[in-house]
Design a protein around this motif. Sequence first.
Motif, PDB file in Angstrom:
ATOM      1  N   THR A  36       9.773   7.486  44.175  1.00 46.37           N
ATOM      2  CA  THR A  36      10.470   6.583  44.825  1.00 46.37           C
ATOM      3  C   THR A  36       9.835   5.287  44.385  1.00 46.37           C
ATOM      4  O   THR A  36       8.709   5.112  44.310  1.00 46.37           O
ATOM      5  N   ASP A  37      10.778   4.269  44.244  1.00 43.54           N
ATOM      6  CA  ASP A  37      10.325   2.857  44.266  1.00 43.54           C
ATOM      7  C   ASP A  37      10.363   2.198  45.702  1.00 43.54           C
ATOM      8  O   ASP A  37      10.228   0.894  45.836  1.00 43.54           O
ATOM      9  N   VAL A  38      10.502   3.207  46.758  1.00 41.27           N
ATOM     10  CA  VAL A  38      10.518   2.464  48.063  1.00 41.27           C
ATOM     11  C   VAL A  38       9.419   2.598  48.646  1.00 41.27           C
ATOM     12  O   VAL A  38       8.562   3.562  48.448  1.00 41.27           O
ATOM     13  N   VAL A  43      10.980   4.830  53.543  1.00 35.85           N
ATOM     14  CA  VAL A  43      11.412   6.008  53.080  1.00 35.85           C
ATOM     15  C   VAL A  43      12.493   6.494  53.945  1.00 35.85           C
ATOM     16  O   VAL A  43      11.808   7.096  55.082  1.00 35.85           O
ATOM     17  N   ASP A  76      16.484   7.710  49.141  1.00 39.35           N
ATOM     18  CA  ASP A  76      15.681   6.617  49.004  1.00 39.35           C
ATOM     19  C   ASP A  76      14.488   7.302  48.094  1.00 39.35           C
ATOM     20  O   ASP A  76      13.675   6.735  47.222  1.00 39.35           O
TER      21      ASP A  76
END
Length: 212
Positions: A36-38, A43, A76
């Motif tokens: 994930t880039d969150v 998340v 996410d």
Amino acid sequence: FFFQAEDGIRDYKVTGVQTCALPISDGAVESVNLVTDVPLPAVESISVTAKSAASVALVRILFPSAEILPEGAGADARLLIGDEALTSALEDATPHHDLGVLWRERTGLPMVFAVWAARRDVADERLMALDRALAGAIADASEHAALVAQAAAERYGYPAGYLARYFEKLRYAFGPRERDGLRRYFELAAEAGIIETAPALVFAGDRQGALG
């Protein structure tokens, strides 16, 4: 090692601990990742693979507020395991968060991703014979680690050095900390509502054979 629950193998299928070859990580495992880039605290949804109930349960333990969605759903974050996780780590620049590391940060304990399990009526001598066979296989692989990595690289297409570093992270000894880690996994799974109660574990030979 082997462990048995009060109601036999069925308990582990219910709880998601798989009855298969046992990798243990005390930190990074490399092959179980949340991609994930969150930022992790932000998340809210995670798509999960159907290939590992144990890893899905671990995600639910570590991210109790996140919505769990089926593989391929927009989310996410994505849970990847096995070859998919190894390949993604090589090819995808999106941050990969190792669940072995997240578990260690949460509990301070090793993560037992899978086990060999047996019914309570299986004779100890049969379990110990299998234990010795597994220990022998592990010792042989460790003695020829470079050859194992090269053979795996030729078969699966990963760089040999990458696989060698991956294999080095996997552990197979099952001592007190590993047992505590397994018990804690069940306790947290029960607290998260994944299982009704943590099962009573009985260890074969205690039953500790050559792997311990």
